[in-house]
Scaffold this motif. Sequence first.
Motif, PDB file in Angstrom:
ATOM      1  N   GLU A   1       7.818   9.030  -2.239  1.00 47.71           N
ATOM      2  CA  GLU A   1       7.086   7.770  -2.404  1.00 47.71           C
ATOM      3  C   GLU A   1       7.755   6.755  -1.485  1.00 47.71           C
ATOM      4  O   GLU A   1       8.949   6.884  -1.166  1.00 47.71           O
ATOM      5  CB  GLU A   1       7.131   7.274  -3.856  1.00 47.71           C
TER       6      GLU A   1
ATOM      7  N   GLU B   1       2.038   0.659  -0.548  1.00 50.79           N
ATOM      8  CA  GLU B   1       2.633   0.229  -1.813  1.00 50.79           C
ATOM      9  C   GLU B   1       3.156  -1.196  -1.706  1.00 50.79           C
ATOM     10  O   GLU B   1       3.605  -1.634  -0.646  1.00 50.79           O
ATOM     11  CB  GLU B   1       3.796   1.152  -2.206  1.00 50.79           C
TER      12      GLU B   1
ATOM     13  N   GLU C   1      -8.008   9.465  -9.667  1.00 45.38           N
ATOM     14  CA  GLU C   1      -7.136   8.337  -9.323  1.00 45.38           C
ATOM     15  C   GLU C   1      -7.120   8.071  -7.812  1.00 45.38           C
ATOM     16  O   GLU C   1      -6.967   8.989  -7.013  1.00 45.38           O
ATOM     17  CB  GLU C   1      -5.716   8.671  -9.781  1.00 45.38           C
ATOM     18  N   VAL C   2      -7.260   6.790  -7.472  1.00 49.29           N
ATOM     19  CA  VAL C   2      -7.101   6.377  -6.078  1.00 49.29           C
ATOM     20  C   VAL C   2      -5.866   5.490  -5.958  1.00 49.29           C
ATOM     21  O   VAL C   2      -5.136   5.529  -4.977  1.00 49.29           O
ATOM     22  CB  VAL C   2      -8.334   5.566  -5.601  1.00 49.29           C
TER      23      VAL C   2
HETATM   24  N1  GAP Z   1       5.323   4.779  -6.185  1.00 48.89           N
HETATM   25  C1  GAP Z   1       4.454   5.229  -7.210  1.00 48.89           C
HETATM   26  C2  GAP Z   1       3.751   6.454  -6.865  1.00 48.89           C
HETATM   27  O1  GAP Z   1       4.054   7.115  -5.892  1.00 48.89           O
HETATM   28  P1  GAP Z   1       1.807   8.009  -7.644  1.00 48.89           P
HETATM   29  O2  GAP Z   1       0.762   7.796  -8.701  1.00 48.89           O
HETATM   30  O3  GAP Z   1       2.581   9.269  -7.675  1.00 48.89           O
HETATM   31  O4  GAP Z   1       2.751   6.754  -7.733  1.00 48.89           O
HETATM   32  C3  GAP Z   1       0.439   6.715  -5.843  1.00 48.89           C
HETATM   33  O5  GAP Z   1       1.127   7.881  -6.218  1.00 48.89           O
HETATM   34  C4  GAP Z   1      -0.825   7.060  -5.092  1.00 48.89           C
HETATM   35  O6  GAP Z   1      -0.524   7.929  -4.006  1.00 48.89           O
HETATM   36  C5  GAP Z   1      -1.873   7.805  -5.920  1.00 48.89           C
HETATM   37  O7  GAP Z   1      -2.689   6.915  -6.630  1.00 48.89           O
HETATM   38  C6  GAP Z   1      -2.639   8.574  -4.868  1.00 48.89           C
HETATM   39  O8  GAP Z   1      -3.667   7.764  -4.332  1.00 48.89           O
HETATM   40  C7  GAP Z   1      -1.611   8.829  -3.787  1.00 48.89           C
HETATM   41  N2  GAP Z   1      -1.113  10.221  -3.847  1.00 48.89           N
HETATM   42  C8  GAP Z   1      -0.187  10.732  -4.683  1.00 48.89           C
HETATM   43  N3  GAP Z   1       0.028  12.036  -4.423  1.00 48.89           N
HETATM   44  C9  GAP Z   1      -0.803  12.362  -3.397  1.00 48.89           C
HETATM   45  C10 GAP Z   1      -1.051  13.565  -2.671  1.00 48.89           C
HETATM   46  N4  GAP Z   1      -0.389  14.665  -2.922  1.00 48.89           N
HETATM   47  N5  GAP Z   1      -1.975  13.523  -1.668  1.00 48.89           N
HETATM   48  C11 GAP Z   1      -2.648  12.380  -1.391  1.00 48.89           C
HETATM   49  N6  GAP Z   1      -2.431  11.232  -2.040  1.00 48.89           N
HETATM   50  C12 GAP Z   1      -1.544  11.209  -3.033  1.00 48.89           C
END
Ligand code: GAP
Length: 485
Positions: free
Chosen positions: A189, A240, A303-304
């Motif tokens: 992240e 973020e 989720e977006v």
């Molecule tokens: N810092 C908090 C965090 O990383 P998360 O819900 O794990 O939270 C945030 O990720 C956003 O990143 C998600 O809402 C999604 O849109 C995107 N995301 C997470 N994993 C992903 C993946 N493997 N491929 C594409 N987008 C992803």
Amino acid sequence: MSTAEDLFKKVTAHAKEYGFVFQSSEIYDGLGAVYDYGQNGVELKNNLKEYWWKSMVQIHENIVGIDAAIFMHPKVWKASGHVDGFSDPMIDNKDSKKRYRADQLLEEQIEKYQRKGKSDKAEQLQNELNKALNDNNLDALRDLIVGHEIACPLSGTRNWTEVRQFNLMFNTRMGSVADESDVVYLRPETAQGIFVNFLNVQKTGRMKIPFGIAQIGKAFRNEIIARQFIMRMREFEQMEMQFFVKPGTELDWFEEWKKTRLQWHLALGTPQEKYRYHAHEKLAHYANAAVDIEYEFPFGFREVEGIHSRTDFDLKQHQEFSGKKLQYFDPETNSSYIPYVIETSIGLDRLFLLTLCQSYREEIVGDGDQKDSRVVLSIPPALAPVKAAIFPLTKKDGLPEKAREIMDQLKRSFRCQYEEKDTIGKRYRRHDAIGTPFCITVDHETLAENSVTVRYRDSMEQQRVPVEQLSALIDSKVSLRNLLM
Ligand code: GAP
């Protein structure tokens, strides 16, 4: 195949055919869940980033941006809890040898029950799944899979292993000597790059709480199940923002950002009913409130973006692990404290996919002999990869030269494309397919009167416009200013 599945297939095929997204290393049969953005994709992606950056950083006096490195000190990930806790529960089918996320198998089963109208069963399973996840009870997850007779989609058998945790971080070694102590991670992240720079930015920018730090950058996760095209990738991009607030005010700010972020999505013209909030049942170890903004993709609501109230968890952990104070001195109260944090985190690639799904349309146009079909991407003009296409009606009589002259005037302000091959109709179709909002045709009248025909993508209406008014006309429709709240 359902219409929704069919639509998604069409969108993914269209994304490749028109240079938006390619499979990574395609000539070597691709690399699982890794994708490249093509010539139109990169433009759309950059426009999405710009929309986010302008909305989050530029128009907020108390939010600034950074660009932290992907590699960070390995202790960062120990402190943040990722080394020990950033994992998914996985289960293997012994016959197909295929690995699945246990919670996703159960979620699919819940959707199956819902589709069959068995809402009681769906609700009960959802509650049991939430409990098992909350308790971190891997045996209970397995019992649910077995109890609900979930079979492996590949082998069709129910021959399951135990459920185990699988850490999602990629690691590699830094330096030339292979040694355990040299292990570094590819960040999962972008948020941690903000936390460790919190005081640097606060002090050098003389920031006063409440304030935010925003960042756009790559993140990496070794996803067990990668599917639905760019929805779940192993290398992806996040946008973020961490908003630092006074302890005790965080839930008010959480509500504020929850509203603001949904408004940001709606400003793109997507109907309200395509979005919904989904409050987290199982809170992450760092959160005291969390909600997802979900969009209805052809395969269902997903989720977006996540909005999380992360408390003071991260700063406190980094303070403890680094031994450096990460406190804010509040000049109003003459006291120091570790701020609380509200995070907004959106996946750029998911937003990209949302934009494609939302804008893809197939239409029958014209009638009688003129009846035709077209595929159009009704991308909000401010996000369109190409803003204007310039066509000389024919390749002679000085029309190409005049069209080039107009192109040269416009290209410094907008991404434009010049095309002289094929009929005007075919050129329109090519640009409908990539979402170009304006097609400008240069004809003999242009030479005489210095005016052109502007054809609008969505209505297909045509209008005669003096050349000197083109720039203002395009700008009035494609400027990101129209979207900023
Ligand atoms: N810092 C908090 C965090 O990383 P998360 O819900 O794990 O939270 C945030 O990720 C956003 O990143 C998600 O809402 C999604 O849109 C995107 N995301 C997470 N994993 C992903 C993946 N493997 N491929 C594409 N987008 C992803």
